[in-house]
Design a protein around this motif. Sequence first.
Motif, PDB file in Angstrom:
ATOM      1  N   SER A 297       0.835  -1.200   0.000  1.00 11.17           N
ATOM      2  CA  SER A 297       0.000   0.000   0.000  1.00 11.17           C
ATOM      3  C   SER A 297       0.870   1.249   0.000  1.00 11.17           C
ATOM      4  O   SER A 297       2.095   1.194   0.102  1.00 11.17           O
ATOM      5  CB  SER A 297      -0.916  -0.009   1.227  1.00 11.17           C
ATOM      6  OG  SER A 297      -0.141  -0.081   2.411  1.00 11.17           O
ATOM      7  N   GLY A 298       0.221   2.397  -0.090  1.00 11.95           N
ATOM      8  CA  GLY A 298       0.967   3.652  -0.051  1.00 11.95           C
ATOM      9  C   GLY A 298       1.625   3.961  -1.380  1.00 11.95           C
ATOM     10  O   GLY A 298       1.142   3.616  -2.452  1.00 11.95           O
ATOM     11  N   GLY A 299       2.738   4.635  -1.308  1.00 12.96           N
ATOM     12  CA  GLY A 299       3.459   5.051  -2.496  1.00 12.96           C
ATOM     13  C   GLY A 299       4.546   6.026  -2.107  1.00 12.96           C
ATOM     14  O   GLY A 299       4.972   6.075  -0.948  1.00 12.96           O
ATOM     15  N   VAL A 300       5.002   6.810  -3.078  1.00 13.21           N
ATOM     16  CA  VAL A 300       6.096   7.738  -2.805  1.00 13.21           C
ATOM     17  C   VAL A 300       5.962   8.976  -3.683  1.00 13.21           C
ATOM     18  O   VAL A 300       5.555   8.888  -4.847  1.00 13.21           O
ATOM     19  CB  VAL A 300       7.459   7.051  -3.056  1.00 13.21           C
ATOM     20  CG1 VAL A 300       7.621   6.646  -4.514  1.00 13.21           C
ATOM     21  CG2 VAL A 300       8.625   7.933  -2.613  1.00 13.21           C
ATOM     22  N   GLY A 301       6.245  10.131  -3.101  1.00 17.55           N
ATOM     23  CA  GLY A 301       6.355  11.352  -3.876  1.00 17.55           C
ATOM     24  C   GLY A 301       7.813  11.574  -4.219  1.00 17.55           C
ATOM     25  O   GLY A 301       8.685  11.455  -3.360  1.00 17.55           O
TER      26      GLY A 301
END
Length: 347
Positions: A198-202
């Motif tokens: 889940s989530g991610g990254v900028g």
Amino acid sequence: MRVVVTGASGFVGSHAVAALRAAGHEPVLLVRDPGKATEVLPAVGVVDPLEIHQADIRDAEAVRKALGSGEAVLHAAAEVGVTGHGGDLAGTNVAGLANVLGQAVELGLDPVITVSSTAVFVPPHGPVITLDSPLSSPRTDYGRTKLDGERYARALQGDGHPVTIVYPAGVIGPHQPTLDSMVEGLRAGLVQGWPMTSGGVGLIDVRDLATALGRCVEPGRGPRRYLLGGRFLRWSQLADVCDEVTGGRCRRFPAPAPLLRAVAALLDAVKKVRAVDYPLTRDAVDLMVSMVPVHDAETLDELGLRLRPVQESVADTLRWLVETGHLAPRHVGRLAPPARSEEDTAL
């Protein structure tokens, strides 16, 4: 303007020095190790001699002396402890920050710019991070020191001082003197594979961030806050970008958040007794699985900033990792430099 730059021998700081020079400002360096600064800065195109003050930001008297030679300050020095490499977190991120920002406002510098992080909003309280988002309640020592420093900077703003806080997401790009958590993670994804969780990254390119910091050097604007979340990617999307720029196929493996947290906690325990060349930690997982997009349109408009494509940033980062020996050419596919012929080798 004469701009005192802390952390000028680091990743963000060195690129900021180059951006300040390009914008017509005069950077004044405040660094612990002048020798490192003179080694790092030519890589980002800064070859002319600059005024250097040797000081540890934890030394209030030395910091004050350096600040006295400037008209503005850009505070880019920090300890990052997400992947377990942090030093004196509280000394640098809290006491050191207070030495720089507090004394800068006492001396009348304007603006007083500090580089924070979108991590101060994680875990987030909504699906998008905005400037109105509440600050987080971090579990880790690193998170708590960043939050303490953030509250100090905001208190100065509340008193009307010209403090500008910039919140970048994960910073990537070439010429990083010491690999940090984001670039370490990018390297690990190419070598060991990407966890599908889940989530991610900028992602924000260090050169775009440096340009933004240079454009913040404008006196008389009062307290300001700028979000720079960059390009937000889910983990599968980041793997796809790596495939696109390398022409290969990254390994992907399913990693539900509870499992990833458990594995990271186990790695944390193992790393206490033996070296493990993988940047996954329990702290890093908390950010990985919780991150959401950042609404930074107002920042981009106000600063007149156009972000470069994420493919360009990732490709330039990978090329640099290979050029400096941090990553084997076989991992970057078509980004690898051409093999030298026997004739070239003989020459």
